[in-house]
Each structure stands twice: as C-alpha cells, then as structure tokens.
Design a protein around this motif. Structure first.
Motif, PDB file in Angstrom:
ATOM      1  N   MET A  17       0.845  -1.199   0.000  1.00 32.24           N
ATOM      2  CA  MET A  17       0.000   0.000   0.000  1.00 32.24           C
ATOM      3  C   MET A  17       0.875   1.242   0.000  1.00 32.24           C
ATOM      4  O   MET A  17       1.918   1.285   0.642  1.00 32.24           O
ATOM      5  CB  MET A  17      -0.915   0.013   1.229  1.00 32.24           C
ATOM      6  N   SER A  18       0.454   2.292  -0.712  1.00 31.83           N
ATOM      7  CA  SER A  18       1.185   3.550  -0.739  1.00 31.83           C
ATOM      8  C   SER A  18       0.838   4.384   0.481  1.00 31.83           C
ATOM      9  O   SER A  18      -0.235   4.225   1.089  1.00 31.83           O
ATOM     10  CB  SER A  18       0.841   4.342  -1.997  1.00 31.83           C
ATOM     11  N   ALA A  19       1.735   5.295   0.848  1.00 32.56           N
ATOM     12  CA  ALA A  19       1.468   6.187   1.978  1.00 32.56           C
ATOM     13  C   ALA A  19       0.268   7.081   1.681  1.00 32.56           C
ATOM     14  O   ALA A  19      -0.531   7.372   2.581  1.00 32.56           O
ATOM     15  CB  ALA A  19       2.710   7.037   2.262  1.00 32.56           C
ATOM     16  N   ARG A  20       0.145   7.512   0.437  1.00 28.62           N
ATOM     17  CA  ARG A  20      -0.979   8.378   0.085  1.00 28.62           C
ATOM     18  C   ARG A  20      -2.308   7.680   0.330  1.00 28.62           C
ATOM     19  O   ARG A  20      -3.231   8.256   0.929  1.00 28.62           O
ATOM     20  CB  ARG A  20      -0.856   8.810  -1.379  1.00 28.62           C
ATOM     21  N   ARG A  21      -2.413   6.438  -0.114  1.00 25.12           N
ATOM     22  CA  ARG A  21      -3.664   5.696   0.079  1.00 25.12           C
ATOM     23  C   ARG A  21      -3.917   5.433   1.554  1.00 25.12           C
ATOM     24  O   ARG A  21      -5.052   5.558   2.037  1.00 25.12           O
ATOM     25  CB  ARG A  21      -3.601   4.382  -0.693  1.00 25.12           C
ATOM     26  N   MET A  22      -2.860   5.062   2.288  1.00 30.54           N
ATOM     27  CA  MET A  22      -3.010   4.790   3.720  1.00 30.54           C
ATOM     28  C   MET A  22      -3.487   6.033   4.465  1.00 30.54           C
ATOM     29  O   MET A  22      -4.400   5.966   5.298  1.00 30.54           O
ATOM     30  CB  MET A  22      -1.667   4.317   4.293  1.00 30.54           C
ATOM     31  N   LEU A  23      -2.893   7.182   4.155  1.00 28.86           N
ATOM     32  CA  LEU A  23      -3.272   8.414   4.839  1.00 28.86           C
ATOM     33  C   LEU A  23      -4.690   8.841   4.476  1.00 28.86           C
ATOM     34  O   LEU A  23      -5.415   9.396   5.321  1.00 28.86           O
ATOM     35  CB  LEU A  23      -2.273   9.522   4.504  1.00 28.86           C
ATOM     36  N   ARG A  24      -5.097   8.580   3.258  1.00 29.20           N
ATOM     37  CA  ARG A  24      -6.469   8.914   2.877  1.00 29.20           C
ATOM     38  C   ARG A  24      -7.471   8.050   3.633  1.00 29.20           C
ATOM     39  O   ARG A  24      -8.535   8.533   4.050  1.00 29.20           O
ATOM     40  CB  ARG A  24      -6.641   8.747   1.366  1.00 29.20           C
ATOM     41  N   TRP A  25      -7.154   6.784   3.810  1.00 29.35           N
ATOM     42  CA  TRP A  25      -8.011   5.920   4.609  1.00 29.35           C
ATOM     43  C   TRP A  25      -8.085   6.417   6.054  1.00 29.35           C
ATOM     44  O   TRP A  25      -9.169   6.448   6.661  1.00 29.35           O
ATOM     45  CB  TRP A  25      -7.488   4.487   4.576  1.00 29.35           C
ATOM     46  N   LEU A  26      -6.950   6.787   6.616  1.00 25.99           N
ATOM     47  CA  LEU A  26      -6.942   7.293   7.988  1.00 25.99           C
ATOM     48  C   LEU A  26      -7.745   8.578   8.105  1.00 25.99           C
ATOM     49  O   LEU A  26      -8.456   8.796   9.096  1.00 25.99           O
ATOM     50  CB  LEU A  26      -5.498   7.520   8.447  1.00 25.99           C
ATOM     51  N   LEU A  27      -7.651   9.449   7.108  1.00 24.52           N
ATOM     52  CA  LEU A  27      -8.452  10.672   7.118  1.00 24.52           C
ATOM     53  C   LEU A  27      -9.939  10.345   7.055  1.00 24.52           C
ATOM     54  O   LEU A  27     -10.764  10.993   7.724  1.00 24.52           O
ATOM     55  CB  LEU A  27      -8.060  11.571   5.949  1.00 24.52           C
ATOM     56  N   ALA A  28     -10.299   9.357   6.253  1.00 21.85           N
ATOM     57  CA  ALA A  28     -11.700   8.954   6.158  1.00 21.85           C
ATOM     58  C   ALA A  28     -12.206   8.423   7.493  1.00 21.85           C
ATOM     59  O   ALA A  28     -13.321   8.748   7.929  1.00 21.85           O
ATOM     60  CB  ALA A  28     -11.866   7.896   5.066  1.00 21.85           C
ATOM     61  N   VAL A  29     -11.383   7.623   8.154  1.00 23.88           N
ATOM     62  CA  VAL A  29     -11.759   7.094   9.472  1.00 23.88           C
ATOM     63  C   VAL A  29     -11.935   8.238  10.476  1.00 23.88           C
ATOM     64  O   VAL A  29     -12.895   8.263  11.252  1.00 23.88           O
ATOM     65  CB  VAL A  29     -10.696   6.091   9.965  1.00 23.88           C
TER      66      VAL A  29
END
Length: 434
Positions: free
Chosen positions: A1-13
């Motif tokens: 997983m990319s950092a960008r995708r991971m951070l977007r998921w965390l922002l969504a949470v």
C-alpha cells in the motif's frame, strides 16, 4: 500500500469518527449544530494531540542526555510540542495525502540537482516546505515515493537508483545531492553500498536513526524492524550497513539532528562517526522538514557544493583526430570525455550525463548518425553535433531533419567554427526543455 492511500483511509476514518461524535452530541445530548460539530472535530484533534504527546513520552524513556546548552524551559517545550503537532497535522492530513512523486528541472542551472527522499510512513509531500526554497535558487530537484510503506529498506534501493539516473539525465549533471529525512537517510546509505558514491555530491540526512531507535520496536513493517534499537544495540542490518562504509563515504554525509527528536531515541543515534554532524535543539521529528532553522541549515549545505561543470563528449574512431578535437576544446571550462566508437560512447552515456556530443559520422560498426539517435533517447537535453567528410550522406540529412543531430560541421573542420558551435550548444542547452 502507498502512503498516500493509507493516509487517505486514515483521514476517512477520522472524518467518520468526528461525524459520529457530532451526531451523538446533536441528537443524544441536544447540542446546537455548531457546538456538536466543534465537539466532533475537537475530539479527533485531541486524540491526534495525545498520540503526538505520547511519542514525546515514549522517547523520553530512551533519550540520550541533553547537553546543557540545548535544555529547554517550559515555554520552549510548549513551542516544541505545538510546532510538532501542527507539522504532523499539516503533513499527514494535507500535504502527503495529496502528493505523488515530483520533478522540477531548471534549465541552465549549474547548481547540483537534489533528490528528496522521505522517511517511514511518508511520501514526497513531506518536502512541501523545502521545494519552494530550491525553486527560489533554481536548484533542479525530484522527490520519490518509497513504496510499499512497510517494505525492506534494501528493496527501495532500485527506486533510488532509477531516480538518480533520471535526475542526472534530465539535468546533465554527473552527480546529485540527496536530502533525506529519517529512514530516507538509511535508504541513501544502502544505495551507496550497492552502487557506490561516484554520483554523490552530498547526502544530507535529517533525523536519521543511523544507529537505530527504540521507538521502531513499536512500528510494523520490515523497514521498522531494520531500524530497531534494543538494549543499547542497533539491529544486525544497521551494523552491517555501518561495516560496509569507509571513511571517504562517511565524509560525504551531513547528519542534521535535534536533541529533542520525539521519534529517534536516543537522539544521539543520529550522530554518524566520520560524517559532518550538526546538532540543533527544540525541534521535533516531523518538524525537521519545515522548521526555518533546519531548512536554513540544509540550504547552507547545498550552497556550499561546487557548481556543475558542463561535460562534453567527443567521439571519433581515429585516435589522431580525437586528440586534435580534444586539443581544440581545451581551456574552455568544459569537462571533456572521449570515446573511440559508438559503443564506447553509449557506455559512457549510461552513467556519465553530458551537455554536448561531437561525433564523427563515418565510423565502423555504429555510425555517428546512429549514435546520436540513441544519444537523443538516453540524454535528451544534450546538444548533438555531427562531423563528416561526406556532407552529401543521406543519413546526415535525415539526422538533421528528424532532430537526432542539432548541427553539422564538414571535415576538415576549423577550430574557430567548432568552438562557435559548442558555445552555441551550451547556450542552447541552457534553455532546452527535457
């Protein structure tokens, strides 16, 4: 997983959590809409602040002694926490979720180009504060994204090698400077272990755990395991990396670190023997990428590097003619490379970017026109000149028509005409896009 995708998921949470708390406050506790929204956002911010403060608490258990001149009073400690919290919020919630690998080339710049390498769990968005400073000084630069997030450090080495090659080809520079945060500094050192230091002008590391950090024991991923420090000992991987380096390689490194780093602990783990070590105080780990004092120090290190010396490649299968060419261009301030065949010239271009190429056309094996066609692909910013005693050759006309050759000079050539073309070549190249 990319950092960008991971951070977007965390922002969504986080957004869902804030919305849930806001709805609970609105419908269960009867808060006004604005008050409910403030409670939802405030709760998320408090959790983020608690995580940030916890890093400072954890790092204090393993911290190295703080020299007297770097000790902070209560006010300075609050500023330290505030800057680190704001930096963490901006980077993880704005810059990095929107970022991808970037490249900015300043045609004609003689400054050493800079490759930006981020740290653990980050991406190229980490450099949002440094890049405008590089642009202001017309320093070409590129940032890469190290993926996957939890990969082994050695697995990032091919990505770094590709980025170095691309930046050298785009700028015509034989060397690059690398500015690396945290784990990125270890990636740069691992890259030098594999590919050597011939293309390194300087490596500047920010808060890199050169001897490991105790907080890596709490992090997931193969790279976190490689950065661990336990019972005062660095990991086997870090010790092997250190054993692979000699004094000359260490002398290429500048390690900038903070005695108040909240991720690298002990903080003196960033001190690399044989390197230029620069200590600062009152700066947290993430804030190293945006703090004004740190960025001033980074730019001072880059400003101290010598300008890129333009390189000129001369190609002729006749040793006497090659020597005449070399004598004709001597004393012009150009770094001169020579090759006696197209194959030898391409081998040079594979690892030695050049600004201009002067090639004879009628050579055995690969002709000059064929060489320049391949050189155009390998070094698109280069200015390419053909020499020949057969000016009516159809291959020469085709090379000039399709752009493989920029100019043609008939043999026997005159030194004045050749120098005039080369001065035009370096001038034209300074404005040529890539």
């Amino acid at each position: 997983m990319s950092a960008r995708r991971m951070l977007r998921w965390l922002l969504a949470v986080q957004a869902l959590a804030a919305a849930g708390i806001a709805l609970a406050c609105r419908y269960w506790l009867g808060f006004a809409p604005w008050a409910a929204l403030a409670c939802g956002l405030g709760a998320v911010l408090l959790v983020r602040l608690a995580i940030n403060m916890n890093n400072f608490v954890l790092s204090s258990y393993f911290a190295s002694p703080t020299p007297r001149e770097y000790r902070l009073g209560p006010g300075a400690r609050l500023r330290l926490l505030g800057e680190e919290f704001v930096s963490s919020m901006l980077h993880s919630s704005w810059f990095m979720p929107r970022a991808s690998g970037c490249r900015r080339i300043h045609p004609g710049s003689q400054a050493i180009p800079v490759l930006l390498v981020h740290g653990y769990g980050c991406n190229s968005g980490y450099w949002s504060y440094l890049m405008p400073r590089l642009d202001a000084k017309r320093i070409s630069h590129a940032g890469i994204d190290l993926e996957p997030v939890g990969g082994a450090i050695d697995d990032y080495v091919p990505l770094l090698e590709c980025a170095v090659n691309d930046l050298c080809a785009a700028t015509g520079a034989p060397r690059v400077a690398i500015v690396a945060h945290s784990m990125g500094g270890l990636v740069a050192r691992a890259w030098m272990r594999v590919h050597g230091s011939a293309r390194v002008a300087r490596i500047v590391t920010l808060g890199t755990p050169h001897h490991g950090t105790a907080l890596a024991n709490f992090g997931p991923g193969a790279n976190a395991a490689q950065m661990r420090r336990s019972r005062g000992e660095a990991s086997d991987w870090l010790r092997a990396l250190a054993d692979s380096e000699d004094a000359a390689r260490r002398a290429l490194v500048t390690s900038i670190f903070s005695h108040h780093d909240n991720i690298v602990s002990p903080q003196t783990s960033s001190v690399l023997p044989g390197a230029r070590n620069i200590a600062l105080g009152g700066v947290g780990h993430v804030a190293l990428g945006c703090n004004g004092r740190v960025l001033d120090t980074v730019m001072a290190e880059l400003d101290a590097l010598p300008a890129v010396q333009p390189a000129l490649l001369l190609v002729d299968d006749d040793a006497f003619m090659l020597e005449l060419l070399r004598d004709s261009v001597a004393g012009q301030g150009w770094r001169v490379l020579t090759a006696s065949s197209g194959t030898e010239a391409l081998a040079l271009l594979a690892h030695e970017p050049v600004a201009a190429i002067v090639s004879d056309h009628l050579m055995p094996g690969m002709s000059g026109a064929e060489l320049l066609a391949e050189a155009r692909r390998l070094a698109p910013a280069s200015f390419r000149i053909l020499l020949s005693g057969a000016p009516d050759d159809a291959a020469i006309a085709a090379a000039l028509a399709n752009g493989d050759a920029d100019r043609f000079l008939p043999k026997p050539w005159r030194a004045e005409a050749l120098l005039a073309l080369l001065r035009e070549a370096f001038t034209t190249r300074s404005t040529r896009g890539v």
